[in-house]
Design a protein around this motif. Structure first.
Motif, PDB file in Angstrom:
ATOM      1  N   ARG A 124      -1.896  -3.982   6.639  1.00 39.68           N
ATOM      2  CA  ARG A 124      -2.355  -4.270   8.008  1.00 39.68           C
ATOM      3  C   ARG A 124      -3.806  -3.890   8.234  1.00 39.68           C
ATOM      4  N   LYS A 127      18.377  -2.448   9.260  1.00 43.47           N
ATOM      5  CA  LYS A 127      18.347  -2.890   7.858  1.00 43.47           C
ATOM      6  C   LYS A 127      19.418  -3.959   7.622  1.00 43.47           C
ATOM      7  N   LEU A 129       8.706  -5.122   1.487  1.00 45.84           N
ATOM      8  CA  LEU A 129       8.913  -3.670   1.579  1.00 45.84           C
ATOM      9  C   LEU A 129       8.533  -3.106   2.939  1.00 45.84           C
ATOM     10  N   VAL A 166       6.390   2.968  -2.638  1.00 45.34           N
ATOM     11  CA  VAL A 166       7.020   2.126  -3.660  1.00 45.34           C
ATOM     12  C   VAL A 166       6.090   0.968  -4.040  1.00 45.34           C
ATOM     13  N   GLU A 199       6.233   1.656  17.561  1.00 40.34           N
ATOM     14  CA  GLU A 199       6.845   0.762  16.564  1.00 40.34           C
ATOM     15  C   GLU A 199       8.361   0.899  16.640  1.00 40.34           C
ATOM     16  N   SER A 257       0.827  -1.220   0.000  1.00 44.17           N
ATOM     17  CA  SER A 257       0.000   0.000   0.000  1.00 44.17           C
ATOM     18  C   SER A 257       0.858   1.266   0.000  1.00 44.17           C
TER      19      SER A 257
END
Ligand SMILES: NC(=O)c1ccc[n+]([C@@H]2O[C@H](COP(=O)([O-])OP(=O)(O)OC[C@H]3O[C@@H](n4cnc5c(N)ncnc54)[C@H](OP(=O)(O)O)[C@@H]3O)[C@@H](O)[C@H]2O)c1
Length: 314
Positions: A33, A132, A72, A13, A82, A10
């Motif tokens: 989600r 990452k 992604l 990208v 979060e 959504s």
């Protein structure tokens, strides 16, 4: 018909990627989600699957029968409870485990340009880049075929960097951190999407193929000051107001503001990404796509045309 699952479909990208895959007659299962995210996926022709929490069980159900997963769904700023650990690291672990359970052979992951310099330069050595790096390792440690893209700024309609600059230009003042000499190598969102699809839908490379890591960079590295100038040219050409002065903010003041809650909307790690001065060789990406990459000016023109705000047609 090829089948693809995309987490974060959504997003900025994910939507053009899903749209392009559908255009190429690929079935897209887009994971979101919420129903709202699901609608954004359906709007571009994908089949939404609402998975409220990134857990292997429900993800594996969605992944059943797909040829590849493009992952992604990660964050570039910790907020609202979060954390990078929960979303970027454990979320990737769940995606990889779900791919294993569903026997999906290949996982394509979006990391970040600069990960390779973790521990080598200050701006690449933060908890975002560490997460990452850890996400990449979750994939490399698995027995799935791994393709990792490390993007510089992705430019396109609605991207944060161009949208923010257009807003500041319309207000008559652009805040530039330091001398603006630090570089970036923006890539058009359409090229980022096409690259991920090329990797996801390529023929199998053979057993025990080593992981592939590709820097997702555009054809031209530019200083941030030059990026401001080129965005202003694109804005004027599209009829956006872009008469402004550049106000220099010291790096120290920007760092202090980011740490205290945000500098022009950027958190500390996002400011590091702006200042990290990361550029790379676009050759491997061009080779993957088998064609030239969109020029920076083309990418900016498309981003500005799709941006909200005053333009000639509004
Ligand atoms: N855009 C760039 O310039 C850039 C640069 C470097 C790296 N990247 C990486 O490229 C990937 C895609 O970037 P993007 O700009 O498209 O990101 P984005 O617009 O923020 O979209 C990411 C999607 O992830 C989902 N998401 C957000 N928080 C989540 C969470 N806690 N758990 C599960 N899903 C969550 C959201 O979908 P729902 O809310 O619908 O679930 C969102 O649409 C990311 O991994 C990003 O780190 C992007």
């Amino acid at each position: 018909m090829a089948r693809l699952a995309i987490t974060g479909a959504s997003g900025f990208v994910g939507r053009p990627m899903a749209a392009e895959a559908v255009r190429r007659h690929t079935e897209v299962r887009g994971i979101a989600r919420s129903d709202e995210g699901g609608r954004r996926i359906a709007d571009v022709g994908g089949r939404p699957a609402v998975v409220p929490r990134m857990e292997p069980g429900p993800l594996a159900e969605v992944f059943a029968g797909v040829d590849a997963v493009v992952h992604l769904a990660m964050i570039g700023r910790e907020r609202g409870g979060e954390t990078y650990e929960a979303v970027n690291v454990l979320g990737t672990r769940a995606v990889v485990e779900a791919a294993r359970r569903a026997r999906v052979p290949r996982v394509v992951l979006f990391s970040g340009l600069g990960v390779a310099h973790y521990g080598m330069t200050r701006r690449c050595t933060n908890s975002y880049f560490r997460s990452k790096l850890a996400a990449e390792l979750e994939l490399f440690r698995s027995d799935r075929e791994a393709v990792v893209f490390r993007p510089s700024y992705v430019v396109g309609p609605g991207d944060g960097l161009v949208t923010g600059l257009l807003r500041e230009m319309a207000e008559g003042r652009v805040a530039r951190v330091g001398d603006g000499g630090y570089r970036l190598q923006p890539i058009a969102v359409a090229d980022a999407a096409a690259a991920a699809l090329a990797a996801a839908l390529a023929p199998p490379p053979g057993r025990d193929a080593p992981p592939r890591v590709i820097d997702l960079v555009g054809p031209e590295a530019v200083s941030f000051q030059s990026f401001i100038d080129r965005t202003a040219s694109a804005a004027r050409a599209a009829g956006h107001p872009a008469e402004f002065r550049v106000e220099e903010v010291s790096v120290e003041d920007a760092d202090r503001a980011a740490a205290a809650g945000g500098f022009r909307g950027l958190g500390p790690d996002e400011l590091d990404c702006l200042l990290c001065d990361e550029v790379s060789d676009p050759g491997p990406l061009r080779h993957l796509l088998g064609r030239p990459l969109a020029s920076l000016d083309e990418a900016l023109a498309r981003a500005v045309r799709g941006a909200p705000g005053p333009g000639p047609t509004r």
